[in-house]
Design a protein around this motif. Sequence first.
Motif, short mmCIF file in Angstrom:
data_model
loop_
_atom_site.label_atom_id
_atom_site.label_comp_id
_atom_site.label_asym_id
_atom_site.label_seq_id
_atom_site.Cartn_x
_atom_site.Cartn_y
_atom_site.Cartn_z
N GLY A 261 0.81 -1.23 -0.03
CA GLY A 261 0.00 0.13 0.12
C GLY A 261 0.84 1.23 0.16
N PRO A 262 0.27 2.30 0.07
CA PRO A 262 0.69 3.70 0.09
C PRO A 262 1.76 3.91 1.09
CG PRO A 262 -1.39 4.02 0.46
CD PRO A 262 -1.19 2.47 0.45
N GLU A 360 -6.23 8.73 -5.01
CA GLU A 360 -6.57 7.08 -4.35
C GLU A 360 -7.01 6.95 -3.06
OE1 GLU A 360 -2.67 5.29 -5.23
OE2 GLU A 360 -2.42 6.38 -7.23
N THR A 362 -9.77 5.25 -0.85
CA THR A 362 -10.55 3.98 -1.10
C THR A 362 -11.54 3.79 -0.06
OG1 THR A 362 -9.01 2.66 0.29
CG2 THR A 362 -8.51 2.89 -1.99
N THR A 366 -6.30 3.70 3.18
CA THR A 366 -5.22 3.47 3.02
C THR A 366 -4.40 3.66 4.51
OG1 THR A 366 -4.61 5.57 2.09
CG2 THR A 366 -5.19 3.65 0.62
N SER A 372 -8.09 7.57 4.44
CA SER A 372 -6.93 7.38 3.27
C SER A 372 -6.05 8.77 3.20
CB SER A 372 -7.54 7.17 1.82
OG SER A 372 -8.16 5.95 1.54
#
Length: 680
Positions: A261-262, A360, A362, A366, A372
């Motif tokens: 993931g980020p 991005e 979600t 994240t 996120s």
Amino acid sequence: MPNRLAQATSPYLLQHADNPVDWWPWDTDAFEEARRRDVPVFLSVGYSACHWCHVMAHESFEDDDTAAYMNEHFVSVKVDREERPDVDAVYMEAVQAATGQGGWPMSVFMTPDGEPFYFGTYFPPASRQGMPSFRQVLEGVRNAWTSRREEVGEVAEKITQDLSARELSTKDAGTPTDETQAMALLHLTRDMDPASGWFKGDTKFPPSMVIEFLLRHHARAGSVAALEMAEGLCGAMARSSLYDQVGGGFHRYVLTPRTGGPLVPHFEKMLYDNALLCRAYAHLWRTTGSELARRVALETADFMVRELRTGEGGFASALDADSDDGTGRHVEGAYYVWTPQQLTEVLGAEDAELAAQYFEVTEQGTFEHGASVLQLPQREGVFDAKRIEGIRERMLRSRGDRPAPGRDDKVVAAWNGLAIAALAETGAYFDRPDLVEAAVGAADLLVRLHLDEQARLARTSKDGRVGANAGVLEDYADVAEGFLALASVTGEGVWLEFAGFLLDHVLTRFVDEETGSLYDTAADAEQLIRRPQDPTDNAAPSGWSAAAGALLGYAAHTGAQPHRAAAERALGVVKALGPRVPRFIGWGLAVAEALLDGPKEVAIVGHGPDDEATTALHRTALLGRAPGAVVAVGVAGSDEFPLLTDRPLLDDTPTAYVCRNFTCDAPTTDAQRLRTALGG
């Protein structure tokens, strides 16, 4: 009832003023009290934006039972590392030597003579994962102090002797060479992860000073690899959650999640990071014309002015990582993260869907609790840029209604010097006089409040009240660097004069005349168990490298040989460390590039600031990529800058002189020739 910290100017110390711990500030009275009571000193060092400092404070320092035990058996001293970097440096060196790691909060137990004998960082309220509880540590130290005093004394003496023996010398080291710089670049290349664009490692701090070295090395040596590395690093940072995609500016660092993931940021925002990165992105734009670099430089500058500028015209130190999440809980990152539902509430369904794709965001989240972090897609070109900009503006306005992170309003001289340089140059490059004015305002504050009649510099101020702590080497060096940048941009020689006053103090109070090495504290400063001395960069340029750069720039402006000689001696450490640990001496490598290039001295003689031809030459000079080049601009016959002396106009036309070590090329009135001479 408030404790002794209630009289402090440091926001961090003031955060502990209502603790039940009977805190003392760092002063001789605290150690005299420990000596009188025959108890050890507990030193706790942190800073206001430090997440784990707040955690330990809530868990232990606000606990009545823990505080009562501390008050009975110790004299407890609280230090803001940003106010006293010398105290922090000396004891952090001991912590790292003893434990192999360091961090904040830093916890040190020492004798009443200031000799450390037991160390740590964060201690939890209850033991876990092999880590003792803070109460266990306190009890263990007290028992050792009362029953094994001789052993404690021997340990403390040995540690102090080991620290005192760590002296650096650059005598006979020589200056960096082309080989030094090439080996440093090779080492950096091996450290890169080409897939991500970052340096290897799970914790990623912004390598601002290394980027400056890479851009300068490309400009001087024509290295394509150096430019590609700089572009990769800047692109990766700007697209990741390290960068505040809505409000501009950079967070402190990011972590690589083990589950993929980020990248996850540590959300505090520091003035020094943003000043350094603003300047680095402006320099990248100067080199490549990158639209991304232009946007990031300007957004970061605007963030500093909007959110960090104080009422007195200086710049505050930091914004906290934590803030109220709207339910009364203090949560890290709450101000910056988004859920799909929040996007819909602010933007409406259609634009929220687009924003979620672009940033991005979600449904699963994240970060934490379904939220996120924001990052940019790799393929920005498929999105409508104008529509995205409108979405970003609406998100920023809405975010302004959230409870804001706390701000450390302390003005640190060194970091304001970095901000002055960044804002002055960014304002000049992008025709933003408001940014230059902000730089001038901060410089005025430093002169008016931080400088005394002998041009000695105070480290901090708050709310227009100057702090009691003396400036250290990085303060003198970074403020001088800021003043030199301001002199080149504004054409006002007074800033060169003020830089000279500060650098004279560097020569007389911080340099070891015999060896040429530099100390972080002045010869007449408070004597600690060791006089701190560190040439390696941390989050900002080391005082050592920063001083070398400012001394070199001042010498280029004035021809002052003592300043140039001191810079050359100081750069001996770059020759030793650059090929081996380039990521930790990036600014020293950048200064070495300036030395190898001269640096170039540019004099623009014209008809005044309102003359278009003069302004065109001046702008061309500022946009030149020659490493560390200095620029002086004024009318013919002006004594504003030494570089203007005996520089006439050619055919009554604004004229540029490009020199190196005061040996000059043929003067020119043509901006294109000047651009070529400076690598523009």
